[in-house]
Design an enzyme around this catalytic site. Structure first.
Site, PDB file in Angstrom:
ATOM      1  CD  GLU A  90      -2.659   1.478   0.142  1.00 27.41           C
ATOM      2  OE1 GLU A  90      -2.412   2.478  -0.570  1.00 27.41           O
ATOM      3  OE2 GLU A  90      -3.562   0.667  -0.120  1.00 27.41           O
ATOM      4  CG  ASP A 139      -7.148   4.913  -8.727  1.00 26.24           C
ATOM      5  OD1 ASP A 139      -8.101   5.133  -9.509  1.00 26.24           O
ATOM      6  OD2 ASP A 139      -6.480   5.815  -8.208  1.00 26.24           O
ATOM      7  CE  LYS A 143     -11.542  13.010 -15.490  1.00 31.50           C
ATOM      8  NZ  LYS A 143     -10.850  14.318 -15.370  1.00 31.50           N
ATOM      9  CB  THR A 213     -13.585  -3.194   1.944  1.00 31.98           C
ATOM     10  OG1 THR A 213     -14.204  -2.767   0.719  1.00 31.98           O
ATOM     11  CG2 THR A 213     -13.004  -4.586   1.760  1.00 31.98           C
ATOM     12  CE1 TYR A 215     -11.274   3.057  -0.945  1.00 30.58           C
ATOM     13  CE2 TYR A 215     -10.434   1.034   0.058  1.00 30.58           C
ATOM     14  CZ  TYR A 215     -10.274   2.373  -0.261  1.00 30.58           C
ATOM     15  OH  TYR A 215      -9.138   3.032   0.096  1.00 30.58           O
ATOM     16  CD  GLU A 216     -18.726  -5.598  -0.071  1.00 30.58           C
ATOM     17  OE1 GLU A 216     -18.750  -6.568  -0.835  1.00 30.58           O
ATOM     18  OE2 GLU A 216     -18.592  -5.698   1.171  1.00 30.58           O
TER      19      GLU A 216
END
Length: 234
Positions: A90, A139, A143, A213, A215-216
């Site tokens: 990380e 990530d 774009k 998590t 993010y989830e």
């Protein structure tokens, strides 16, 4: 900040974004200064013939998580698999500081860390040494002009294929549909991985003993569904 370049990343830019967020608390800063050097891997040194040499506790299996974010999943897996040696990668300093606090508080001994580009550790590890690689909510670089910076690429899949043991697993989770499709296409193109899903439920259902998590949780709040992909090295 070191970076990794390949055909999908011709500019040689790193696959991650910012390195630091809000200021660290004193204890977090101390852990980065004192604890991280004890646990961090050094790709400038010779790689061990057997990864068990990296760990203080006896371990028989080896698993890497790339971009562990808040560390919820990594800590959960470390606790439920004491016979597995974990490598957590990380580059975001605040996330690393948070994980170090949990390692210190719980006296965890079956984990080693790296705070920069995962490609460097993948290149350093001996071949056929890992039983499992997790890439969870990476990530997405949403774009189109930034897609070349996504971690899943032919070059990195080749790195995965080299370090995974025969039959070992690569698990990928994302709530971004374009990245899910991107990963499926890249793995199929590579040819060294078999997608294990037999029905839609296989990729819509979280992994066994999944802790969830942050993010989830954010994806669910925003109405996005996660795909949980599992690939086996062939």
């Amino acid at each position: 900040m070191n970076s990794t370049g390949d055909s999908n990343n011709p500019a040689g830019k790193a696959f991650f974004g910012r390195r630091k967020g809000k200021p660290l608390r004193a204890r977090q800063a101390r852990n980065l200064d004192e604890l991280l050097p004890q646990l961090t891997l050094d790709p400038a040194t010779p790689s061990p013939a057997n990864l068990s040499q990296l760990f203080d506790s006896p371990v028989t299996r080896f698993r890497m998580e790339i971009g562990f974010g808040g560390g919820e999943h990594l800590i959960h897996r470390v606790q439920e698999n004491p016979d597995t040696g974990f490598i957590g990668v990380e580059p975001f300093i605040n996330s690393m500081a948070k994980l170090l606090g949990q390692i210190e508080g719980q006296g965890i001994g079956n984990i080693r860390l790296y705070d920069d580009d995962a490609a460097e550790i993948l290149d350093w590890l001996p071949g056929a040494s890992l039983d499992h690689i997790d890439l969870l909510y990476p990530d997405p670089w949403p774009k189109r002009k930034h897609w070349k910076r996504r971690f899943v690429s032919q070059k990195n899949l080749e790195r995965f294929h080299r370090v995974l043991k025969p039959g070992a697993l690569f698990c990928f989770a994302s709530d971004i549909e374009t990245y899910v499709n991107w990963t499926l296409l890249h793995c199929r193109r590579h040819g060294g991985f078999c997608w294990t899903a037999r029905s839609a439920d296989d990729w819509r259902t979280p992994y066994d003993n999944w802790p969830g998590t942050r993010y989830e949780a954010k994806a669910k709040r925003e109405g996005r569904q996660t795909a949980y992909l599992t690939f086996r090295k062939i």
